[in-house]
Design a protein around this motif. Structure first.
Motif, PDB file in Angstrom:
ATOM      1  N   SER A 127      31.995  -3.891  -1.005  1.00  0.00           N
ATOM      2  CA  SER A 127      32.402  -3.473  -2.346  1.00  0.00           C
ATOM      3  C   SER A 127      31.323  -3.773  -3.383  1.00  0.00           C
ATOM      4  N   TRP A 128      30.311  -4.559  -3.015  1.00  0.00           N
ATOM      5  CA  TRP A 128      29.181  -4.777  -3.916  1.00  0.00           C
ATOM      6  C   TRP A 128      28.529  -3.428  -4.209  1.00  0.00           C
ATOM      7  N   ASP A 129      28.019  -3.259  -5.417  1.00  0.00           N
ATOM      8  CA  ASP A 129      27.341  -2.011  -5.770  1.00  0.00           C
ATOM      9  C   ASP A 129      25.992  -1.907  -5.063  1.00  0.00           C
ATOM     10  N   ASP A 130      25.636  -0.690  -4.672  1.00  0.00           N
ATOM     11  CA  ASP A 130      24.311  -0.456  -4.120  1.00  0.00           C
ATOM     12  C   ASP A 130      23.255  -0.607  -5.208  1.00  0.00           C
ATOM     13  N   CYS A 131      22.088  -1.082  -4.812  1.00  0.00           N
ATOM     14  CA  CYS A 131      20.974  -1.183  -5.752  1.00  0.00           C
ATOM     15  C   CYS A 131      20.604   0.202  -6.268  1.00  0.00           C
ATOM     16  N   LEU A 132      20.299   0.295  -7.552  1.00  0.00           N
ATOM     17  CA  LEU A 132      19.931   1.563  -8.186  1.00  0.00           C
ATOM     18  C   LEU A 132      18.433   1.724  -8.359  1.00  0.00           C
ATOM     19  N   LYS A 139      16.695   3.433   2.926  1.00  0.00           N
ATOM     20  CA  LYS A 139      18.136   3.242   3.021  1.00  0.00           C
ATOM     21  C   LYS A 139      18.499   2.035   3.872  1.00  0.00           C
ATOM     22  N   SER A 140      17.724   1.804   4.933  1.00  0.00           N
ATOM     23  CA  SER A 140      18.038   0.696   5.835  1.00  0.00           C
ATOM     24  C   SER A 140      17.813  -0.654   5.181  1.00  0.00           C
ATOM     25  N   LYS A 141      17.005  -0.686   4.117  1.00  0.00           N
ATOM     26  CA  LYS A 141      16.699  -1.939   3.445  1.00  0.00           C
ATOM     27  C   LYS A 141      17.304  -2.013   2.042  1.00  0.00           C
ATOM     28  N   ARG A 142      18.080  -1.007   1.670  1.00  0.00           N
ATOM     29  CA  ARG A 142      18.627  -0.989   0.314  1.00  0.00           C
ATOM     30  C   ARG A 142      19.551  -2.179   0.108  1.00  0.00           C
ATOM     31  N   GLY A 143      19.339  -2.863  -1.008  1.00  0.00           N
ATOM     32  CA  GLY A 143      20.095  -4.069  -1.282  1.00  0.00           C
ATOM     33  C   GLY A 143      21.404  -3.804  -2.007  1.00  0.00           C
ATOM     34  N   LEU A 144      22.119  -4.889  -2.235  1.00  0.00           N
ATOM     35  CA  LEU A 144      23.369  -4.855  -2.983  1.00  0.00           C
ATOM     36  C   LEU A 144      23.212  -5.720  -4.229  1.00  0.00           C
ATOM     37  N   VAL A 145      24.005  -5.438  -5.246  1.00  0.00           N
ATOM     38  CA  VAL A 145      23.874  -6.110  -6.538  1.00  0.00           C
ATOM     39  C   VAL A 145      24.922  -7.202  -6.674  1.00  0.00           C
ATOM     40  N   LEU A 146      24.459  -8.418  -6.916  1.00  0.00           N
ATOM     41  CA  LEU A 146      25.361  -9.519  -7.242  1.00  0.00           C
ATOM     42  C   LEU A 146      25.494  -9.565  -8.761  1.00  0.00           C
ATOM     43  N   TRP A 147      26.681  -9.204  -9.264  1.00  0.00           N
ATOM     44  CA  TRP A 147      26.910  -9.194 -10.707  1.00  0.00           C
ATOM     45  C   TRP A 147      27.192 -10.602 -11.200  1.00  0.00           C
ATOM     46  N   ASP A 148      26.536 -10.965 -12.282  1.00  0.00           N
ATOM     47  CA  ASP A 148      26.734 -12.260 -12.913  1.00  0.00           C
ATOM     48  C   ASP A 148      27.965 -12.182 -13.817  1.00  0.00           C
ATOM     49  N   VAL A 160      29.888  -6.350 -31.007  1.00  0.00           N
ATOM     50  CA  VAL A 160      29.453  -7.067 -29.811  1.00  0.00           C
ATOM     51  C   VAL A 160      29.468  -6.129 -28.616  1.00  0.00           C
ATOM     52  N   SER A 161      28.397  -6.141 -27.845  1.00  0.00           N
ATOM     53  CA  SER A 161      28.306  -5.346 -26.633  1.00  0.00           C
ATOM     54  C   SER A 161      28.565  -6.244 -25.439  1.00  0.00           C
ATOM     55  N   ILE A 162      29.523  -5.884 -24.610  1.00  0.00           N
ATOM     56  CA  ILE A 162      29.826  -6.655 -23.414  1.00  0.00           C
ATOM     57  C   ILE A 162      29.091  -6.029 -22.236  1.00  0.00           C
ATOM     58  N   SER A 163      28.253  -6.812 -21.616  1.00  0.00           N
ATOM     59  CA  SER A 163      27.461  -6.316 -20.503  1.00  0.00           C
ATOM     60  C   SER A 163      27.520  -7.301 -19.345  1.00  0.00           C
ATOM     61  N   CYS A 164      27.456  -6.757 -18.155  1.00  0.00           N
ATOM     62  CA  CYS A 164      27.325  -7.573 -16.950  1.00  0.00           C
ATOM     63  C   CYS A 164      25.873  -7.424 -16.482  1.00  0.00           C
ATOM     64  N   ILE A 165      25.274  -8.524 -16.072  1.00  0.00           N
ATOM     65  CA  ILE A 165      23.905  -8.500 -15.585  1.00  0.00           C
ATOM     66  C   ILE A 165      23.907  -8.916 -14.124  1.00  0.00           C
ATOM     67  N   GLY A 166      23.175  -8.188 -13.315  1.00  0.00           N
ATOM     68  CA  GLY A 166      23.112  -8.507 -11.896  1.00  0.00           C
ATOM     69  C   GLY A 166      21.701  -8.389 -11.370  1.00  0.00           C
ATOM     70  N   LYS A 167      21.532  -8.817 -10.119  1.00  0.00           N
ATOM     71  CA  LYS A 167      20.222  -8.724  -9.465  1.00  0.00           C
ATOM     72  C   LYS A 167      20.425  -8.236  -8.042  1.00  0.00           C
ATOM     73  N   CYS A 168      19.528  -7.381  -7.590  1.00  0.00           N
ATOM     74  CA  CYS A 168      19.570  -6.875  -6.225  1.00  0.00           C
ATOM     75  C   CYS A 168      19.160  -7.984  -5.263  1.00  0.00           C
TER      76      CYS A 168
END
Length: 242
Positions: A127-132, A139-148, A160-168
């Motif tokens: 269910s983690w988002d695919d890296c953009l 494709k075989s090495k495409r990472g997933l995004v861990l949302w902070d 105020v802008s609400i944003s989620c920041i993540g890293k692949c």
């Protein structure tokens, strides 16, 4: 997904939940340059200061999916990695426990934590988002995004802008999820981007010296994610390089 990779990602998710703070950043599969080895070290999970103002916050986490208990050599090897990564605290995660000698060797600076394989049952890490990012071009090495944890960023004359920041967890690129307009996008280490909102600001990444290390023998560098407003350049997140 291989079982060891699923285990690492589950441990990263647990760390993100345990260290939810506006002042701390959690990065899966981090790659930092060792201060002694001068080579790139792979860290399963890196927990560090979000703003680069306190290197004493650094914790490295290693997920050891072994079929046996951890022994004293495992702890000593991890301690050596901690020193090379300038970390004064560490967490060794394993599914099958550890020996008495390993526990004694860990003492106060290494936390030995058991995360059983049974805990993976029912966890859908797909269910983690695919890296953009284009950095994950295979494709075989495409990472997933861990949302902070979501954070609110406000400018003086703007809502105020609400944003989620993540890293692949493969290429390490920052990802932004703007909750105002719903857009998700990535930024590599030297780039800028804007969401679909009408706010007069944009996101930018740049490699910079860490202010906290100005008096240290080895200058610490990081890739900073900044929100550029009409009057300020706010630090939103940080990816340490050493």
């Amino acid at each position: 997904m291989t079982s060891w990779k699923k285990y690492e990602r589950f441990v990263a998710e647990l760390c993100s939940e345990d260290y939810q703070s506006s002042s701390v950043t959690v990065m899966p599969n981090a790659k930092i340059k060792g201060c002694l080895s001068q080579t790139t070290r792979q860290v399963d999970v890196l927990i560090d200061s979000r703003f680069g103002d306190d290197r004493n916050r650094r914790i490295i986490v290693d997920a050891k999916k072994y079929n046996r208990p951890l022994n004293v050599k495992d702890v000593e090897s991890f301690h050596g990695m901690m020193i090379d990564c300038s970390s004064k605290a560490g967490i060794l995660v394993c599914p099958n426990g550890y020996s008495t000698a390993a526990k004694k060797r860990a003492q106060d600076f290494i936390n030995l934590k058991i995360v059983s394989l049974e805990e993976l049952e029912g966890i859908d890490l797909e269910s983690w988002d695919d890296c953009l990012s284009d950095s994950c071009d295979e494709k075989s090495k495409r990472g997933l995004v861990l949302w902070d944890a979501p954070m609110g960023i406000g400018a003086p004359d703007s809502p105020v802008s609400i944003s989620c920041i993540g890293k692949c967890d493969v290429c390490g690129d920052f990802h932004i999820w703007c909750w105002d307009c719903g857009k998700k996008f990535s930024l590599d280490d030297e780039s800028e981007a804007k969401c679909n909102c009408k706010h007069p600001w944009f996101w930018l990444t740049a490699t910079e010296d860490d202010e906290a290390s100005s008096n240290e023998k080895q200058q610490s560098k990081s890739v900073y994610l900044r929100l550029i407003t009409p009057i300020n350049a706010l630090i939103a997140d940080r990816k340490p390089l050493n």
